[in-house]
Design a protein around this motif. Sequence first.
Motif, mmCIF file in Angstrom:
data_model
loop_
_atom_site.group_PDB
_atom_site.id
_atom_site.type_symbol
_atom_site.label_atom_id
_atom_site.label_comp_id
_atom_site.label_asym_id
_atom_site.label_seq_id
_atom_site.Cartn_x
_atom_site.Cartn_y
_atom_site.Cartn_z
ATOM 1 N N PRO A 1 20.646 71.385 -30.105
ATOM 2 C CA PRO A 1 19.509 71.690 -30.994
ATOM 3 C C PRO A 1 18.177 71.759 -30.247
ATOM 4 O O PRO A 1 17.188 72.240 -30.767
ATOM 5 N N HIS A 2 18.161 71.257 -29.013
ATOM 6 C CA HIS A 2 16.954 71.273 -28.196
ATOM 7 C C HIS A 2 17.388 71.530 -26.764
ATOM 8 O O HIS A 2 18.388 70.991 -26.301
ATOM 9 N N ALA A 3 16.623 72.364 -26.026
ATOM 10 C CA ALA A 3 17.055 72.779 -24.693
ATOM 11 C C ALA A 3 17.288 71.590 -23.766
ATOM 12 O O ALA A 3 18.316 71.506 -23.075
ATOM 13 N N PHE A 4 16.359 70.623 -23.760
ATOM 14 C CA PHE A 4 16.494 69.470 -22.866
ATOM 15 C C PHE A 4 17.711 68.626 -23.235
ATOM 16 O O PHE A 4 18.495 68.221 -22.368
ATOM 17 N N LEU A 5 17.884 68.372 -24.539
ATOM 18 C CA LEU A 5 19.039 67.581 -24.977
ATOM 19 C C LEU A 5 20.341 68.333 -24.698
ATOM 20 O O LEU A 5 21.355 67.724 -24.337
ATOM 21 N N GLY A 6 20.296 69.659 -24.853
ATOM 22 C CA GLY A 6 21.477 70.456 -24.565
ATOM 23 C C GLY A 6 21.888 70.368 -23.106
ATOM 24 O O GLY A 6 23.083 70.281 -22.781
ATOM 25 N N VAL A 7 20.902 70.377 -22.213
ATOM 26 C CA VAL A 7 21.188 70.255 -20.781
ATOM 27 C C VAL A 7 21.794 68.887 -20.477
ATOM 28 O O VAL A 7 22.772 68.781 -19.717
ATOM 29 N N LEU A 8 21.230 67.834 -21.046
ATOM 30 C CA LEU A 8 21.766 66.483 -20.824
ATOM 31 C C LEU A 8 23.214 66.384 -21.300
ATOM 32 O O LEU A 8 24.065 65.779 -20.630
ATOM 33 N N TRP A 9 23.491 66.984 -22.454
ATOM 34 C CA TRP A 9 24.849 66.960 -22.984
ATOM 35 C C TRP A 9 25.792 67.747 -22.069
ATOM 36 O O TRP A 9 26.927 67.325 -21.812
ATOM 37 N N THR A 10 25.327 68.870 -21.543
ATOM 38 C CA THR A 10 26.144 69.667 -20.643
ATOM 39 C C THR A 10 26.462 68.889 -19.365
ATOM 40 O O THR A 10 27.595 68.924 -18.867
ATOM 41 N N VAL A 11 25.467 68.188 -18.826
ATOM 42 C CA VAL A 11 25.685 67.377 -17.625
ATOM 43 C C VAL A 11 26.692 66.271 -17.906
ATOM 44 O O VAL A 11 27.608 66.014 -17.116
ATOM 45 N N TYR A 12 26.523 65.604 -19.053
ATOM 46 C CA TYR A 12 27.435 64.523 -19.436
ATOM 47 C C TYR A 12 28.874 65.033 -19.524
ATOM 48 O O TYR A 12 29.801 64.421 -18.973
ATOM 49 N N LYS A 13 29.066 66.158 -20.202
ATOM 50 C CA LYS A 13 30.402 66.734 -20.324
ATOM 51 C C LYS A 13 30.891 67.291 -18.990
ATOM 52 O O LYS A 13 32.089 67.285 -18.695
ATOM 53 N N GLY A 14 29.955 67.782 -18.176
ATOM 54 C CA GLY A 14 30.333 68.360 -16.891
ATOM 55 C C GLY A 14 30.987 67.354 -15.970
ATOM 56 O O GLY A 14 31.913 67.703 -15.217
ATOM 57 N N VAL A 15 30.516 66.130 -15.988
ATOM 58 C CA VAL A 15 31.138 65.075 -15.173
ATOM 59 C C VAL A 15 32.616 64.953 -15.527
ATOM 60 O O VAL A 15 33.487 64.867 -14.646
ATOM 61 N N TYR A 16 32.899 64.952 -16.800
ATOM 62 C CA TYR A 16 34.280 64.866 -17.297
ATOM 63 C C TYR A 16 35.083 66.087 -16.845
ATOM 64 O O TYR A 16 36.225 65.966 -16.364
ATOM 65 N N HIS A 17 34.507 67.285 -16.965
ATOM 66 C CA HIS A 17 35.225 68.505 -16.583
ATOM 67 C C HIS A 17 35.548 68.522 -15.088
ATOM 68 O O HIS A 17 36.655 68.909 -14.686
ATOM 69 N N ILE A 18 34.595 68.107 -14.269
ATOM 70 C CA ILE A 18 34.801 68.115 -12.821
ATOM 71 C C ILE A 18 35.901 67.133 -12.428
ATOM 72 O O ILE A 18 36.803 67.467 -11.652
ATOM 73 N N ARG A 19 35.818 65.933 -12.973
ATOM 74 C CA ARG A 19 36.835 64.921 -12.633
ATOM 75 C C ARG A 19 38.231 65.397 -13.026
ATOM 76 O O ARG A 19 39.189 65.278 -12.244
ATOM 77 N N ASN A 20 38.353 65.935 -14.224
ATOM 78 C CA ASN A 20 39.667 66.422 -14.673
ATOM 79 C C ASN A 20 40.170 67.557 -13.794
ATOM 80 O O ASN A 20 41.363 67.618 -13.471
ATOM 81 N N TYR A 21 39.251 68.448 -13.411
ATOM 82 C CA TYR A 21 39.664 69.602 -12.599
ATOM 83 C C TYR A 21 40.129 69.145 -11.217
ATOM 84 O O TYR A 21 41.120 69.657 -10.680
ATOM 85 N N VAL A 22 39.408 68.199 -10.633
ATOM 86 C CA VAL A 22 39.788 67.673 -9.316
ATOM 87 C C VAL A 22 41.184 67.059 -9.378
ATOM 88 O O VAL A 22 42.029 67.291 -8.493
ATOM 89 N N GLN A 23 41.456 66.300 -10.436
ATOM 90 C CA GLN A 23 42.779 65.674 -10.587
ATOM 91 C C GLN A 23 43.871 66.713 -10.826
ATOM 92 O O GLN A 23 44.914 66.694 -10.165
ATOM 93 N N GLU A 24 43.624 67.623 -11.745
ATOM 94 C CA GLU A 24 44.647 68.584 -12.143
ATOM 95 C C GLU A 24 45.023 69.539 -11.021
ATOM 96 O O GLU A 24 46.182 69.927 -10.883
#
Length: 400
Positions: free
Chosen positions: A72-95
């Motif tokens: 709903p807000h650009a700054f909050l959206g970026v923070l949420w993307t970073v938060y989810k990105g950590v999860y995506h990177i870790r899963n990708y490295v493992q998989e």
Amino acid sequence: MKKVLFITWDSDSSNYLENLFLPIFKGVKDRYAIQFHVMQFSWAGPEEVQRLKRLSESMGIAYVQYPVHKKPHAFLGVLWTVYKGVYHIRNYVQEHSIQTVMPRSTMPAMMVNRLLDYLKKNEVEVVFDADGLPLQERLDYASLKSDSKHYKILKREETKLLKWADKVLVRTQKAKEIHLDLIGRAHADKFHVVTNGRDAGFFKPDPAARKEIREKLGLGEGELLFVYSGSLGPQYVFTEMLMLFYQYFLEFGKAKFLVLSRSAGDLPPMTGNLEGLVIPLALDFQEIPRYLSAADVAFNFRLPAPSLVGIAPIKLGEYLMMGIPTITSKGIGDTEDLIAGKDFCCLVDLKEPDYPDKAIAWIREVLPGLERDAIRAFGVNEFGLDRSVEGYGKCLVYSE
């Protein structure tokens, strides 16, 4: 094959992945047996994402995209993307049993910083592509302020990864020195200066295209064609190029100025004495070399600013590989050292009021005697794709 995960954060219109990194990665894959995976965070639409996925896979490179949230807000959206990105990177490295992660620039660095303990524990190498000096560039040309909380957070994240990464990629020796002044000389051995290489088979002069394009543009016998290829943002000082061209035209006539840019449509219509002299065109990337073949002299200008020392100018390499004599401004990366003593480049200081006179004298006195084959040979050696492939390959293959 060693598996490398390249992590990048791009806008919806950035073409660096397609035009710069994918060709380099394909070359490294073929020469050094390294398998690349690309994870792109961007706000590109589904059609563009699918196009990049097809292009990557055609080169034997795996590709996955995650959207950068703007609501709903650009700054909050970026923070949420970073938060989810950590999860995506870790899963990708493992998989995918990734052995090296290579975040490019600040936002991917922020995500990888939150995985450092995990990556170290699992012996996953971290190669930080620090790019140019992206935060300094935002201070110079955008609205970021050095005393803002936003800047301090981003600078802290960049500095952390500069210290903790196993290897760091930069584009200039000057950028390396700036980073070492910040984090300490003990880190010097892990820095690697790599180039932004272009394919010499793609950027090459085409005599038939030169004749065809010059006729199409209405260039008469002996008429000099200036060219600029690239973005038209404020840091590229288009007005200075235009003024230099117009001064030449007023003194000698028989000249036109070709502007090749995806933003060509944003230029105001050229009226009055400039009408018909300045030719703005928005072209597909594949068409650029044909139109560059028609040119006689090129512009490589950047607004003087501290961040320039970290930049390796891609356009200068393209011009020289095409055999085009180039007027280039001072302060851009390692350019002054690279072209020292080369008569096919005219180095000017945009802060000096008489720089147009210097450039025009060079055009009149030096340019007619230059050999374009010699210019191209220098360009291919210094800016060719092979040099980039070798640089990335040696960094990724060999341990420190």
